[in-house]
Design a protein around this motif. Sequence first.
Motif, PDB file in Angstrom:
ATOM      1  N   TYR A 176      54.040  27.078  61.241  1.00  0.00           N
ATOM      2  CA  TYR A 176      55.528  26.529  62.416  1.00  0.00           C
ATOM      3  C   TYR A 176      56.467  25.412  61.920  1.00  0.00           C
ATOM      4  O   TYR A 176      55.225  24.436  60.932  1.00  0.00           O
ATOM      5  CB  TYR A 176      54.683  25.968  63.657  1.00  0.00           C
ATOM      6  CG  TYR A 176      53.729  27.054  64.412  1.00  0.00           C
ATOM      7  CD1 TYR A 176      54.767  28.045  65.352  1.00  0.00           C
ATOM      8  CD2 TYR A 176      52.206  27.913  64.280  1.00  0.00           C
ATOM      9  CE1 TYR A 176      53.907  28.897  66.259  1.00  0.00           C
ATOM     10  CE2 TYR A 176      52.448  28.519  65.153  1.00  0.00           C
ATOM     11  CZ  TYR A 176      52.813  28.960  66.016  1.00  0.00           C
ATOM     12  OH  TYR A 176      51.563  30.345  65.802  1.00  0.00           O
ATOM     13  N   SER A 177      57.059  25.602  61.552  1.00  0.00           N
ATOM     14  CA  SER A 177      58.541  24.087  61.948  1.00  0.00           C
ATOM     15  C   SER A 177      57.795  23.545  62.481  1.00  0.00           C
ATOM     16  O   SER A 177      56.640  22.899  63.149  1.00  0.00           O
ATOM     17  CB  SER A 177      59.748  25.483  61.494  1.00  0.00           C
ATOM     18  OG  SER A 177      60.132  24.787  63.317  1.00  0.00           O
ATOM     19  N   LYS A 178      59.101  21.816  61.206  1.00  0.00           N
ATOM     20  CA  LYS A 178      58.388  20.872  62.199  1.00  0.00           C
ATOM     21  C   LYS A 178      59.131  21.081  63.979  1.00  0.00           C
ATOM     22  O   LYS A 178      58.818  20.205  64.641  1.00  0.00           O
ATOM     23  CB  LYS A 178      59.076  19.797  61.597  1.00  0.00           C
ATOM     24  CG  LYS A 178      58.568  19.353  60.313  1.00  0.00           C
ATOM     25  CD  LYS A 178      59.701  18.429  59.663  1.00  0.00           C
ATOM     26  CE  LYS A 178      59.309  18.163  58.256  1.00  0.00           C
ATOM     27  NZ  LYS A 178      59.594  17.022  57.520  1.00  0.00           N
ATOM     28  N   THR A 179      60.616  21.808  64.431  1.00  0.00           N
ATOM     29  CA  THR A 179      60.478  22.162  65.678  1.00  0.00           C
ATOM     30  C   THR A 179      60.559  23.030  65.930  1.00  0.00           C
ATOM     31  O   THR A 179      60.408  23.890  67.022  1.00  0.00           O
ATOM     32  CB  THR A 179      62.134  22.180  65.608  1.00  0.00           C
ATOM     33  OG1 THR A 179      62.205  23.504  65.118  1.00  0.00           O
ATOM     34  CG2 THR A 179      62.946  21.437  64.283  1.00  0.00           C
ATOM     35  N   ASN A 180      59.001  22.996  65.695  1.00  0.00           N
ATOM     36  CA  ASN A 180      57.528  23.939  66.842  1.00  0.00           C
ATOM     37  C   ASN A 180      58.578  25.382  66.699  1.00  0.00           C
ATOM     38  O   ASN A 180      57.941  26.498  67.620  1.00  0.00           O
ATOM     39  CB  ASN A 180      57.299  24.164  67.651  1.00  0.00           C
ATOM     40  CG  ASN A 180      55.793  24.162  67.826  1.00  0.00           C
ATOM     41  OD1 ASN A 180      54.820  24.007  67.193  1.00  0.00           O
ATOM     42  ND2 ASN A 180      56.155  23.932  69.295  1.00  0.00           N
ATOM     43  N   LYS A 181      58.884  25.955  65.284  1.00  0.00           N
ATOM     44  CA  LYS A 181      59.906  27.972  65.217  1.00  0.00           C
ATOM     45  C   LYS A 181      58.492  28.015  64.966  1.00  0.00           C
ATOM     46  O   LYS A 181      58.127  27.163  64.016  1.00  0.00           O
ATOM     47  CB  LYS A 181      60.945  27.728  64.084  1.00  0.00           C
ATOM     48  CG  LYS A 181      62.149  27.261  65.049  1.00  0.00           C
ATOM     49  CD  LYS A 181      63.347  27.711  64.359  1.00  0.00           C
ATOM     50  CE  LYS A 181      64.615  26.885  65.249  1.00  0.00           C
ATOM     51  NZ  LYS A 181      65.953  27.444  64.891  1.00  0.00           N
ATOM     52  N   GLU A 182      57.826  29.411  64.946  1.00  0.00           N
ATOM     53  CA  GLU A 182      56.731  30.319  64.572  1.00  0.00           C
ATOM     54  C   GLU A 182      57.618  31.134  62.943  1.00  0.00           C
ATOM     55  O   GLU A 182      59.341  31.030  63.602  1.00  0.00           O
ATOM     56  CB  GLU A 182      56.567  31.510  65.001  1.00  0.00           C
ATOM     57  CG  GLU A 182      55.595  32.340  64.450  1.00  0.00           C
ATOM     58  CD  GLU A 182      54.926  33.406  65.718  1.00  0.00           C
ATOM     59  OE1 GLU A 182      55.481  34.883  65.166  1.00  0.00           O
ATOM     60  OE2 GLU A 182      54.649  32.854  66.369  1.00  0.00           O
ATOM     61  N   LEU A 183      57.432  30.447  62.073  1.00  0.00           N
ATOM     62  CA  LEU A 183      57.395  31.121  60.672  1.00  0.00           C
ATOM     63  C   LEU A 183      56.536  32.443  60.277  1.00  0.00           C
ATOM     64  O   LEU A 183      56.192  32.115  60.390  1.00  0.00           O
ATOM     65  CB  LEU A 183      58.050  30.548  59.780  1.00  0.00           C
ATOM     66  CG  LEU A 183      58.698  29.405  60.563  1.00  0.00           C
ATOM     67  CD1 LEU A 183      59.435  27.881  59.582  1.00  0.00           C
ATOM     68  CD2 LEU A 183      60.824  29.370  61.148  1.00  0.00           C
ATOM     69  N   ILE A 184      57.303  33.409  59.275  1.00  0.00           N
ATOM     70  CA  ILE A 184      56.156  34.008  58.346  1.00  0.00           C
ATOM     71  C   ILE A 184      56.702  34.243  56.956  1.00  0.00           C
ATOM     72  O   ILE A 184      57.358  33.301  56.685  1.00  0.00           O
ATOM     73  CB  ILE A 184      56.524  35.346  58.665  1.00  0.00           C
ATOM     74  CG1 ILE A 184      58.254  36.326  58.558  1.00  0.00           C
ATOM     75  CG2 ILE A 184      56.014  36.505  60.092  1.00  0.00           C
ATOM     76  CD1 ILE A 184      58.676  37.597  58.448  1.00  0.00           C
ATOM     77  N   GLN A 185      55.562  33.833  55.993  1.00  0.00           N
ATOM     78  CA  GLN A 185      55.249  33.631  55.117  1.00  0.00           C
ATOM     79  C   GLN A 185      55.645  34.931  54.038  1.00  0.00           C
ATOM     80  O   GLN A 185      55.507  36.083  54.272  1.00  0.00           O
ATOM     81  CB  GLN A 185      54.667  33.133  54.197  1.00  0.00           C
ATOM     82  CG  GLN A 185      54.185  31.378  54.408  1.00  0.00           C
ATOM     83  CD  GLN A 185      52.489  31.276  54.684  1.00  0.00           C
ATOM     84  OE1 GLN A 185      52.109  31.303  54.356  1.00  0.00           O
ATOM     85  NE2 GLN A 185      52.714  29.265  54.185  1.00  0.00           N
ATOM     86  N   MET A 186      56.538  34.860  53.061  1.00  0.00           N
ATOM     87  CA  MET A 186      56.203  35.759  52.104  1.00  0.00           C
ATOM     88  C   MET A 186      56.740  35.700  50.820  1.00  0.00           C
ATOM     89  O   MET A 186      56.800  34.077  50.837  1.00  0.00           O
ATOM     90  CB  MET A 186      57.803  36.768  51.925  1.00  0.00           C
ATOM     91  CG  MET A 186      58.192  37.364  54.267  1.00  0.00           C
ATOM     92  SD  MET A 186      59.790  37.783  53.822  1.00  0.00           S
ATOM     93  CE  MET A 186      59.054  39.270  53.223  1.00  0.00           C
ATOM     94  N   PHE A 187      55.990  36.262  49.880  1.00  0.00           N
ATOM     95  CA  PHE A 187      56.057  35.772  48.789  1.00  0.00           C
ATOM     96  C   PHE A 187      56.226  36.729  47.098  1.00  0.00           C
ATOM     97  O   PHE A 187      56.473  38.217  47.663  1.00  0.00           O
ATOM     98  CB  PHE A 187      54.039  35.790  48.402  1.00  0.00           C
ATOM     99  CG  PHE A 187      53.764  36.172  47.811  1.00  0.00           C
ATOM    100  CD1 PHE A 187      53.092  37.393  46.353  1.00  0.00           C
ATOM    101  CD2 PHE A 187      52.906  37.580  49.025  1.00  0.00           C
ATOM    102  CE1 PHE A 187      52.135  38.703  46.482  1.00  0.00           C
ATOM    103  CE2 PHE A 187      52.202  39.253  48.764  1.00  0.00           C
ATOM    104  CZ  PHE A 187      51.335  38.891  47.544  1.00  0.00           C
ATOM    105  N   ARG A 188      56.490  36.462  46.060  1.00  0.00           N
ATOM    106  CA  ARG A 188      57.109  37.245  44.974  1.00  0.00           C
ATOM    107  C   ARG A 188      56.394  36.713  43.691  1.00  0.00           C
ATOM    108  O   ARG A 188      56.154  35.853  43.832  1.00  0.00           O
ATOM    109  CB  ARG A 188      58.165  37.365  44.953  1.00  0.00           C
ATOM    110  CG  ARG A 188      58.469  38.068  43.923  1.00  0.00           C
ATOM    111  CD  ARG A 188      60.419  37.870  44.180  1.00  0.00           C
ATOM    112  NE  ARG A 188      61.027  38.447  42.557  1.00  0.00           N
ATOM    113  CZ  ARG A 188      62.636  38.946  42.468  1.00  0.00           C
ATOM    114  NH1 ARG A 188      62.939  38.198  42.969  1.00  0.00           N
ATOM    115  NH2 ARG A 188      62.428  39.472  41.071  1.00  0.00           N
ATOM    116  N   VAL A 189      55.451  37.480  43.478  1.00  0.00           N
ATOM    117  CA  VAL A 189      55.270  37.602  42.099  1.00  0.00           C
ATOM    118  C   VAL A 189      56.087  36.871  40.503  1.00  0.00           C
ATOM    119  O   VAL A 189      57.142  38.281  40.638  1.00  0.00           O
ATOM    120  CB  VAL A 189      54.345  38.122  41.016  1.00  0.00           C
ATOM    121  CG1 VAL A 189      53.789  38.225  40.391  1.00  0.00           C
ATOM    122  CG2 VAL A 189      53.446  38.219  42.550  1.00  0.00           C
ATOM    123  N   ILE A 190      55.977  36.029  39.832  1.00  0.00           N
ATOM    124  CA  ILE A 190      57.676  36.065  39.381  1.00  0.00           C
ATOM    125  C   ILE A 190      57.447  36.668  37.922  1.00  0.00           C
ATOM    126  O   ILE A 190      55.984  36.362  37.253  1.00  0.00           O
ATOM    127  CB  ILE A 190      57.893  34.689  38.659  1.00  0.00           C
ATOM    128  CG1 ILE A 190      57.745  33.722  40.184  1.00  0.00           C
ATOM    129  CG2 ILE A 190      59.191  34.296  37.729  1.00  0.00           C
ATOM    130  CD1 ILE A 190      58.847  34.169  40.914  1.00  0.00           C
TER     131      ILE A 190
END
Length: 190
Positions: A176-190
């Motif tokens: 959750y962001s500081k403004t309480n928005k729901e966020l998803i995480q994504m990743f990438r291998v470099i």
Amino acid sequence: MQTNLLSNILKSTDGEPLFTLLSDSFISKNKDVEAFLKEKSCQSSKLYTSATYLVYNIAEQTDLLGYFTLATKMLTIRPDSLNLSQTKIIKRFVSLDLDTNTFRLPAVLLAQFGRNFSESSASIKGVELMKIAMERIERAVSLTSGKIAFLECEPNEKLVHFYESCGFRLLGNIVYSKTNKELIQMFRVI
């Protein structure tokens, strides 16, 4: 087209006026991305809590095409949020912390990412901006350590598809962001 660290621009004699000129004409579809650039990026750059890169053209008039912000952050991943292939990738870089039952690894956070949607801007394609951002991320990890980049975004199908087309994979994490928005995480291998 030029890419420059905001902190370098601010150090120059006419840095603040140049940044104001660039940022005043920046319009994003995501108001949080626009607000960060205009209201917080200078302070974050001065405190070295993040590094904001400006991508711009200087021709007859200065045109901010887009920007991105990078930071180093610990990424915490629960094993049950990964599929088998993701687990194999992550285990190449870090062991499972048995006390917390999580993988905790240093990673580069693509904290802000936005192109200019102003009618007066030539803008830049998202894929081109991502290519520039990934070059900077690769350079950063080659000078230090780590092999993972990640981002947090709103669960918008079009946005997720764009990041997937740029090589990022969904994690099962919701933050959750500081403004309480729901966020998803994504990743990438470099």
